[in-house]
Design an enzyme around this catalytic site. Structure first.
Site, PDB file in Angstrom:
ATOM      1  N   GLY A  80      28.108  32.428  -9.454  1.00 60.71           N
ATOM      2  CA  GLY A  80      27.436  32.817 -10.694  1.00 60.71           C
ATOM      3  C   GLY A  80      28.302  32.638 -11.929  1.00 60.71           C
ATOM      4  N   GLY A  81      29.541  33.101 -11.883  1.00 56.37           N
ATOM      5  CA  GLY A  81      30.433  32.957 -13.039  1.00 56.37           C
ATOM      6  C   GLY A  81      30.745  31.507 -13.338  1.00 56.37           C
ATOM      7  N   SER A  82      30.954  30.709 -12.302  1.00 58.26           N
ATOM      8  CA  SER A  82      31.238  29.287 -12.491  1.00 58.26           C
ATOM      9  C   SER A  82      30.030  28.549 -13.063  1.00 58.26           C
ATOM     10  CB  SER A  82      31.648  28.653 -11.160  1.00 58.26           C
ATOM     11  OG  SER A  82      32.866  29.188 -10.699  1.00 58.26           O
ATOM     12  N   ASP A 123      35.063  25.849  -8.785  1.00 56.45           N
ATOM     13  CA  ASP A 123      33.646  25.538  -8.576  1.00 56.45           C
ATOM     14  C   ASP A 123      32.953  25.017  -9.835  1.00 56.45           C
ATOM     15  OD1 ASP A 123      33.932  26.374  -5.992  1.00 56.45           O
ATOM     16  OD2 ASP A 123      32.848  28.272  -6.237  1.00 56.45           O
ATOM     17  N   LYS A 136      24.822  28.438  -6.294  1.00 54.52           N
ATOM     18  CA  LYS A 136      25.117  27.416  -5.290  1.00 54.52           C
ATOM     19  C   LYS A 136      25.299  28.085  -3.942  1.00 54.52           C
ATOM     20  CE  LYS A 136      29.653  28.573  -4.756  1.00 54.52           C
ATOM     21  NZ  LYS A 136      30.230  29.131  -3.500  1.00 54.52           N
ATOM     22  N   GLY A 193      30.488  38.984  -7.031  1.00 56.89           N
ATOM     23  CA  GLY A 193      31.253  38.868  -5.798  1.00 56.89           C
ATOM     24  C   GLY A 193      30.438  38.459  -4.608  1.00 56.89           C
ATOM     25  N   GLY A 194      29.409  37.639  -4.850  1.00 59.77           N
ATOM     26  CA  GLY A 194      28.514  37.286  -3.758  1.00 59.77           C
ATOM     27  C   GLY A 194      28.757  35.927  -3.139  1.00 59.77           C
ATOM     28  N   GLY A 195      29.667  35.142  -3.717  1.00 58.11           N
ATOM     29  CA  GLY A 195      29.890  33.797  -3.202  1.00 58.11           C
ATOM     30  C   GLY A 195      28.848  32.791  -3.630  1.00 58.11           C
TER      31      GLY A 195
END
Length: 292
Positions: free
Chosen positions: A102-104, A137, A11, A97-99
């Site tokens: 990805g994990g969400s 998120d 996103k 840690g890119g905003g």
């Protein structure tokens, strides 16, 4: 053999305003979420036992803290019934840690996939409530619609922003979201936006100036990308994105990107493709599927 393989797309926060800080330390936000057609891929296979297991192309992510494992285990606790075991494999494409969420997104795809495979009687609102326990998120990925979000990101209104092409750049640094939100110099009093009256010109990312100062490589990337397209930080970073009218121009800029950064070109999406794929999928008969 995988029983089901699904995308977990990224996103972008097209803008991010911090309109206040709550007594519990969390921040009240206004943001516009849009998906892009690039992300991770998750595969699901039944096990012969009742265990939930995980593998990943990035072995460092094969931990109990992985949101995919947490999502699967939380769903089994909520169901209060005996369920088949599952093995989940993550093919990781998104940077840490890119905003980019990805994990969400991985967690949301897991919740949606297991609801389908286990035939659980949960609607999207119930599934999103479970997802909120994993991260702010997660609900937007579960609902599967681009959305204007308020609160900590859980109050969603469906949105239909334009779907341009984006060049997304990762400048090679990792940024801790808690460290940004705890920083004393973070602006926290952005005047609330009257939705849906937004444009690129009347919005911003309130984290961007602070991230620029703390992470010079992000500042360099933003200064470079803005020469090609309107550009902005997504979330708390470290990824930035530039907005292009067509794929050709976005890819031309990617070809000129300095070699020390990584990047990709993607199209904006207003629907999460995992939701589309699961709607099209036929009902699964678990007793006739491959086990591992």
């Amino acid at each position: 053999m995988a029983l089901l393989t699904l995308p977990a797309v990224a996103k972008l926060n097209l803008f991010l305003h911090i309109v206040g800080q709550r007594a519990d330390g969390y921040h009240n936000l206004q943001t516009l979420f849009q998906f892009i057609d690039f992300g991770d891929e998750l595969s699901f296979a039944l096990r012969k036992d009742s265990e939930i297991t995980l593998s990943c192309t990035e072995p460092a992510l094969e931990t109990d803290d992985n949101l995919v494992l947490k999502a699967a285990k939380l769903l089994t606790e909520q169901s209060q019934q005996s369920l088949p075991g599952i093995h989940i494999h993550i093919h990781k494409n998104l940077p840490f840690g890119g905003g980019l969420g990805g994990g969400s997104s991985d967690a949301a795809t897991t919740l949606l996939a297991l609801r389908h495979l286990w035939q659980l009687p949960l609607n999207d609102n119930e599934l999103a409530t479970i997802g909120l326990q994993l991260g702010a998120d997660v609900p937007v990925f579960v609902h599967g619609q681009a959305a204007f979000a308020e609160g900590v990101g859980e109050h969603l209104q469906p949105a239909q922003p334009p779907c341009p092409w984006y060049l997304v750049i990762h400048p090679g640094v990792q940024i801790s979201t808690p460290s940004i939100f705890k920083h004393p110099d973070l602006p926290r009093q952005h005047p609330p936006l009257e939705w849906p009256h937004w444009s690129w010109e009347n919005t911003s990312n309130d984290c961007e100036a602070l991230v620029r100062r703390l992470y010079p490589e992000v500042a360099k990337a933003l200064d470079w990308l803005v020469e090609y397209a309107p550009s902005r930080l997504t979330g708390t970073g470290a990824c930035i994105f530039g907005r292009f009218d067509n794929e050709t121009d976005a890819r031309a800029a990617l070809q000129r990107m300095p070699a020390q950064w990584t990047g990709f070109v993607a199209r904006g999406l207003n629907e999460n493709p995992v939701c589309q794929q699961l709607r099209q999928a036929s009902t699964v008969n678990l007793t006739n599927k491959t086990e591992v």
